[in-house]
Each structure stands twice: as C-alpha cells, then as structure tokens.
Design a protein around this motif. Structure first.
Motif, PDB file in Angstrom:
ATOM      1  N   ALA A 279       0.821  -1.214   0.000  1.00 23.02           N
ATOM      2  CA  ALA A 279       0.000   0.000   0.000  1.00 23.02           C
ATOM      3  C   ALA A 279       0.852   1.260   0.000  1.00 23.02           C
ATOM      4  CB  ALA A 279      -0.939   0.002   1.203  1.00 23.02           C
ATOM      5  N   GLU A 280       2.105   1.147   0.423  1.00 21.37           N
ATOM      6  CA  GLU A 280       3.002   2.306   0.478  1.00 21.37           C
ATOM      7  C   GLU A 280       3.660   2.603  -0.870  1.00 21.37           C
ATOM      8  OE1 GLU A 280       5.634   1.200   3.615  1.00 21.37           O
ATOM      9  OE2 GLU A 280       4.081   1.395   5.183  1.00 21.37           O
ATOM     10  N   PHE A 281       3.434   1.739  -1.874  1.00 21.64           N
ATOM     11  CA  PHE A 281       4.015   1.977  -3.198  1.00 21.64           C
ATOM     12  C   PHE A 281       3.328   3.155  -3.871  1.00 21.64           C
ATOM     13  CE2 PHE A 281       6.253  -1.815  -2.530  1.00 21.64           C
ATOM     14  CZ  PHE A 281       7.172  -2.006  -3.549  1.00 21.64           C
ATOM     15  N   ASP A 282       4.015   3.732  -4.869  1.00 22.37           N
ATOM     16  CA  ASP A 282       3.487   4.906  -5.549  1.00 22.37           C
ATOM     17  C   ASP A 282       2.357   4.565  -6.516  1.00 22.37           C
ATOM     18  OD1 ASP A 282       5.189   3.500  -7.200  1.00 22.37           O
ATOM     19  OD2 ASP A 282       6.241   5.258  -8.009  1.00 22.37           O
ATOM     20  N   GLU A 283       2.330   3.343  -7.031  1.00 20.45           N
ATOM     21  CA  GLU A 283       1.291   2.891  -7.962  1.00 20.45           C
ATOM     22  C   GLU A 283       1.391   1.375  -8.080  1.00 20.45           C
ATOM     23  OE1 GLU A 283       2.013   4.511 -11.872  1.00 20.45           O
ATOM     24  OE2 GLU A 283       4.150   4.079 -11.788  1.00 20.45           O
ATOM     25  N   GLY A 284       0.521   0.784  -8.911  1.00 18.41           N
ATOM     26  CA  GLY A 284       0.646  -0.639  -9.232  1.00 18.41           C
ATOM     27  C   GLY A 284       0.240  -1.599  -8.130  1.00 18.41           C
ATOM     28  N   HIS A 285      -0.604  -1.178  -7.193  1.00 19.68           N
ATOM     29  CA  HIS A 285      -0.884  -1.978  -6.000  1.00 19.68           C
ATOM     30  C   HIS A 285      -1.444  -3.361  -6.313  1.00 19.68           C
ATOM     31  CE1 HIS A 285      -0.925   2.290  -4.968  1.00 19.68           C
ATOM     32  NE2 HIS A 285      -0.435   1.930  -3.809  1.00 19.68           N
ATOM     33  N   LEU A 287      -1.306  -4.993  -9.241  1.00 19.21           N
ATOM     34  CA  LEU A 287      -0.325  -5.739 -10.029  1.00 19.21           C
ATOM     35  C   LEU A 287       0.802  -6.268  -9.148  1.00 19.21           C
ATOM     36  CD1 LEU A 287       0.808  -6.717 -12.722  1.00 19.21           C
ATOM     37  CD2 LEU A 287       1.792  -4.437 -13.067  1.00 19.21           C
ATOM     38  N   ILE A 288       1.289  -5.433  -8.227  1.00 13.49           N
ATOM     39  CA  ILE A 288       2.367  -5.857  -7.332  1.00 13.49           C
ATOM     40  C   ILE A 288       1.883  -6.969  -6.406  1.00 13.49           C
ATOM     41  CG2 ILE A 288       3.848  -5.103  -5.417  1.00 13.49           C
ATOM     42  CD1 ILE A 288       3.960  -2.351  -6.850  1.00 13.49           C
ATOM     43  N   ALA A 289       0.648  -6.850  -5.920  1.00 16.46           N
ATOM     44  CA  ALA A 289       0.087  -7.901  -5.061  1.00 16.46           C
ATOM     45  C   ALA A 289       0.007  -9.220  -5.818  1.00 16.46           C
ATOM     46  CB  ALA A 289      -1.289  -7.490  -4.566  1.00 16.46           C
ATOM     47  N   LEU A 310      10.009  -6.574  -1.846  1.00 10.61           N
ATOM     48  CA  LEU A 310       9.280  -5.334  -1.573  1.00 10.61           C
ATOM     49  C   LEU A 310      10.179  -4.330  -0.853  1.00 10.61           C
ATOM     50  CD1 LEU A 310       5.893  -6.870  -0.375  1.00 10.61           C
ATOM     51  CD2 LEU A 310       6.224  -5.520  -2.446  1.00 10.61           C
ATOM     52  N   GLY A 311      10.994  -4.832   0.073  1.00  6.47           N
ATOM     53  CA  GLY A 311      11.898  -3.954   0.808  1.00  6.47           C
ATOM     54  C   GLY A 311      12.996  -3.387  -0.073  1.00  6.47           C
ATOM     55  N   ASP A 312      13.516  -4.213  -0.974  1.00  5.17           N
ATOM     56  CA  ASP A 312      14.605  -3.776  -1.852  1.00  5.17           C
ATOM     57  C   ASP A 312      14.184  -2.653  -2.800  1.00  5.17           C
ATOM     58  OD1 ASP A 312      16.260  -5.611  -0.690  1.00  5.17           O
ATOM     59  OD2 ASP A 312      16.055  -7.116  -2.278  1.00  5.17           O
ATOM     60  N   THR A 313      12.914  -2.652  -3.209  1.00  4.24           N
ATOM     61  CA  THR A 313      12.464  -1.688  -4.228  1.00  4.24           C
ATOM     62  C   THR A 313      11.842  -0.423  -3.625  1.00  4.24           C
ATOM     63  OG1 THR A 313      10.455  -3.041  -4.427  1.00  4.24           O
ATOM     64  CG2 THR A 313      12.154  -3.369  -6.073  1.00  4.24           C
ATOM     65  N   GLN A 314      11.720  -0.376  -2.291  1.00  2.00           N
ATOM     66  CA  GLN A 314      11.402   0.836  -1.544  1.00  2.00           C
ATOM     67  C   GLN A 314      10.242   1.660  -2.128  1.00  2.00           C
ATOM     68  OE1 GLN A 314      15.149   2.908  -1.311  1.00  2.00           O
ATOM     69  NE2 GLN A 314      15.947   1.508   0.245  1.00  2.00           N
ATOM     70  N   GLY A 315       9.144   1.006  -2.405  1.00  4.62           N
ATOM     71  CA  GLY A 315       7.944   1.721  -2.813  1.00  4.62           C
ATOM     72  C   GLY A 315       7.896   2.181  -4.249  1.00  4.62           C
ATOM     73  N   ALA A 319      10.484  -0.307 -10.276  1.00  6.55           N
ATOM     74  CA  ALA A 319      11.651  -1.030  -9.786  1.00  6.55           C
ATOM     75  C   ALA A 319      11.281  -2.436  -9.339  1.00  6.55           C
ATOM     76  CB  ALA A 319      12.299  -0.261  -8.626  1.00  6.55           C
ATOM     77  N   PHE A 320      10.120  -2.568  -8.701  1.00  4.49           N
ATOM     78  CA  PHE A 320       9.664  -3.890  -8.273  1.00  4.49           C
ATOM     79  C   PHE A 320       9.473  -4.821  -9.471  1.00  4.49           C
ATOM     80  CE2 PHE A 320       6.430  -7.056  -7.466  1.00  4.49           C
ATOM     81  CZ  PHE A 320       6.782  -7.566  -6.221  1.00  4.49           C
ATOM     82  N   ILE A 321       8.822  -4.296 -10.505  1.00  3.48           N
ATOM     83  CA  ILE A 321       8.553  -5.123 -11.683  1.00  3.48           C
ATOM     84  C   ILE A 321       9.850  -5.538 -12.370  1.00  3.48           C
ATOM     85  CG2 ILE A 321       7.492  -5.105 -13.983  1.00  3.48           C
ATOM     86  CD1 ILE A 321       5.332  -3.241 -12.745  1.00  3.48           C
ATOM     87  N   VAL A 322      10.794  -4.598 -12.464  1.00  6.12           N
ATOM     88  CA  VAL A 322      12.087  -4.895 -13.089  1.00  6.12           C
ATOM     89  C   VAL A 322      12.817  -5.981 -12.287  1.00  6.12           C
ATOM     90  CG1 VAL A 322      14.381  -3.986 -13.585  1.00  6.12           C
ATOM     91  CG2 VAL A 322      12.359  -2.660 -14.192  1.00  6.12           C
ATOM     92  N   HIS A 323      12.841  -5.848 -10.962  1.00  3.56           N
ATOM     93  CA  HIS A 323      13.487  -6.848 -10.110  1.00  3.56           C
ATOM     94  C   HIS A 323      12.777  -8.189 -10.204  1.00  3.56           C
ATOM     95  CE1 HIS A 323      15.762  -3.516  -8.457  1.00  3.56           C
ATOM     96  NE2 HIS A 323      16.458  -4.371  -7.715  1.00  3.56           N
ATOM     97  N   TYR A 324      11.452  -8.149 -10.267  1.00  7.83           N
ATOM     98  CA  TYR A 324      10.671  -9.388 -10.358  1.00  7.83           C
ATOM     99  C   TYR A 324      11.005 -10.140 -11.626  1.00  7.83           C
ATOM    100  CZ  TYR A 324       6.697 -12.565 -10.687  1.00  7.83           C
ATOM    101  OH  TYR A 324       5.922 -13.672 -10.800  1.00  7.83           O
ATOM    102  N   VAL A 325      11.053  -9.409 -12.739  1.00  7.76           N
ATOM    103  CA  VAL A 325      11.342 -10.041 -14.036  1.00  7.76           C
ATOM    104  C   VAL A 325      12.760 -10.575 -14.039  1.00  7.76           C
ATOM    105  CG1 VAL A 325      11.606  -9.619 -16.505  1.00  7.76           C
ATOM    106  CG2 VAL A 325       9.666  -8.633 -15.275  1.00  7.76           C
TER     107      VAL A 325
END
Length: 325
Positions: A279-285, A287-289, A310-315, A319-325
């Motif tokens: 919920a603290e992310f800037d967008e994509g809630h 999709l990230i879930a 989630l911690g590594d990409t800091q909201g 960045a989360f999607i790039v790390h996930y891929v």
C-alpha cells in the motif's frame, strides 16, 4: 395431414410448429446481424463478455468473474505439481475497497472517465462494472472502441452507432462504448505529453459525438498520468478517480495476494502485513500484489522472499517489476 406419422394435425398444432420455426429463423437472423456488426468494430453481448471476447483475459463461469493469466513455473514442489507454464485462472477479488469503488462507479452517469494510478485494477473494475450492467439488462451490448487516437477509427465507431440506430436497432439494443487504452499501456514509457493530448482529444470526441449527440453511455479507462488537468476540469464530476489511500485498501491488496499465491495458504494477519508494505508503493498496487503472490507460490509458500523484494524496491512500482522479471 402428416404423411410421416399418418396423423391428422390440428390447426393449433400447426400454428405452434410454425411459430417455433419463426422463432428459430429470427434467432438465426439475429446471429447473422451480430456477425455483420462485428465487421465494423469489436462488439459483444453478455455471452461474448462471459466467454472472454471483450476483455480477452476476463471471463465468467458459474456466476463468478475470473482473470486468466499465463504464468511460467518455478522449481518449487508446488510449481512442479502444477506442471509446465500455462494459463491459470484466478477469481476477481472484490474484497475491501473494491466494492466501494464498484458502488461509486455504478452511481455515476452515462459518461464516466475512470482514472487512477497504473496497475491498481482499473481495467478489472471496469470489466466488473460492465458485467453487472450486462447481467442486469442496463445495457445489452458492449462496443470496444480501440485505436480512437486515429481519426479514421472514430468514423468507424460512428458508422457502427449509426447502424445500431438504423438497421440493427433490435440487435444492438442498449449499447455502451468502452474505451480502455490503459489495458495495453501498462508500464511503458510513452511520450506522456503527446499521449495525454491524444487521450484528451479522444475523450472530447466520445463526450460530444457519442454521449451527448447520440445518448450512448461511455466508460473510458485512463491512467492518471495521461489525464490532463484541463480534461479533469472539462469533465468534472464525470471523472472518477480510484482512491488508493482509503479505508479497505489493505484488505483488498491482501485478498489479491492470497488469491494469486494459491494453492499456498497465507495466514490472514501475515497477508495484511505484506499488504501494508504494498500500500506504500506509488502505484501498481493490484499488479504488485499479484506478482508478490506468484513469487510466494513459486517459493512454496515462503512469504519472506516477497517481503525482501518489496523492501529492496522501496515503494517504487517500476523497480519492483524490473526486479521481479
């Protein structure tokens, strides 16, 4: 007299048979007309929507709405049991704030601009809303208006609406126009200013030429970053922005996380902890879930892997999607 059965056919029986033939002919004519209409633009009815022909990854079965996602498999024991990468079906999550969004959307008028951050579930919300409209009879057909950034496609839409008013009035019934470019944009990096101007131009066309002139309802799904302040001001109360900083957002995210991590089971309290971080992310809630849930499943139910990412990409959603891929 029926030669095949050597029986006398009464007038009542004959009338019944003729009426049955007429009904079959009318049904056949309607199928032909519907097919003819599809030559203009993508148009569908309740059975088309529920069969996945409006949103290709959304379909209905047994009174429930599902999303079909193609997933690759990992090396966990859970993934090995599930088999090779394939399309997996997940029930659309309506928990938490989703029901509030749906109710607010339903209370809007005939022209609605649904907006909000990318990846929060706007297209899914629009799909849910359209499904409810089709089931209730509030609308009988959906016209998918794609590529309206090109003027020629706008004329195609007007031609179809003219046909619905004329020859195909009984087939179209009460149509609604869906404009959803956000479902194909995702996290690409377009020339935002240029794209926003095109979207604003399309919305003006839909409002003036489709809704005001012809009285046809419109649902437009537009990412927040492509909706200019001028457009917001022009359309006023017709703009409904999905609020991701409201009560119930954690419950919604947690429900999405648990749905996409199955068959692994996540304790509700733990799911809410992870949801708070998302919920603290800037967008994509949403999709990230979903992606976090997939990661938990691939890890055989290990929530820690998703929490670390989630911690590594800091909201930062991208960045989360790039790390996930």
């Amino acid at each position: 007299y029926n030669l095949a059965t050597s029986k006398i056919v009464t007038e009542e029986e004959l009338t019944k048979k003729l009426n049955n033939i007429r009904r079959k002919l009318e049904n056949l004519k309607e199928k032909v007309r519907r097919q003819e209409l599809k030559e203009y633009l993508k148009i569908g009815w309740l059975e088309d929507f529920e069969g996945g022909k409006i949103y290709h990854n959304v379909f209905a079965r047994g009174g429930k709405l599902y999303i079909r996602v193609r997933e690759e498999r990992g090396d966990s024991e859970v993934d090995k049991r599930l088999g090779e990468g394939q399309y997996v079906e997940y029930e659309v999550v309506t928990a938490g704030v989703f029901s509030k969004w749906a109710e607010a959307l339903r209370s809007r008028g005939g022209f609605v601009v649904l907006t909000g951050p990318r990846g929060v579930g706007k297209s899914t919300l629009a799909a849910w809303h359209l499904w409810q409209m089709l089931k209730s009879g509030e609308t009988t057909s959906v016209i998918v208006a794609e590529g309206l950034e090109v003027p020629e496609r706008r004329q195609d839409l007007l031609n179809l609406l003219n046909a619905c008013d004329d020859r195909y009035r009984g087939v179209c019934g009460l149509p609604v126009v869906l404009y959803d470019p956000s479902s194909t944009m995702f996290y690409s990096e377009p020339e935002e200013a240029k794209a926003a101007r095109k979207v604003e131009e399309v919305l003006a066309f839909l409002y003036t030429d489709v809704y005001k002139t012809r009285g046809v309802p419109v649902i437009a799904v537009v990412p927040k970053d492509l909706l200019t302040q001028e457009a917001k001001k022009a359309f006023g109360d017709a703009v409904y922005e999905v609020d991701v900083k409201t009560e119930g957002i954690k419950e919604f995210i947690a429900a999405v996380l648990r749905e996409y991590s199955r068959p692994c089971e996540i304790e509700e309290g733990k799911a809410l902890e992870v949801a708070q971080k998302i919920a603290e992310f800037d967008e994509g809630h949403a999709l990230i879930a979903r992606l976090a849930g997939e990661k938990i499943r691939r890890g055989g139910g290990k929530v820690g892997d998703a929490e670390a990412l989630l911690g590594d990409t800091q909201g930062n959603a991208l960045a989360f999607i790039v790390h996930y891929v």
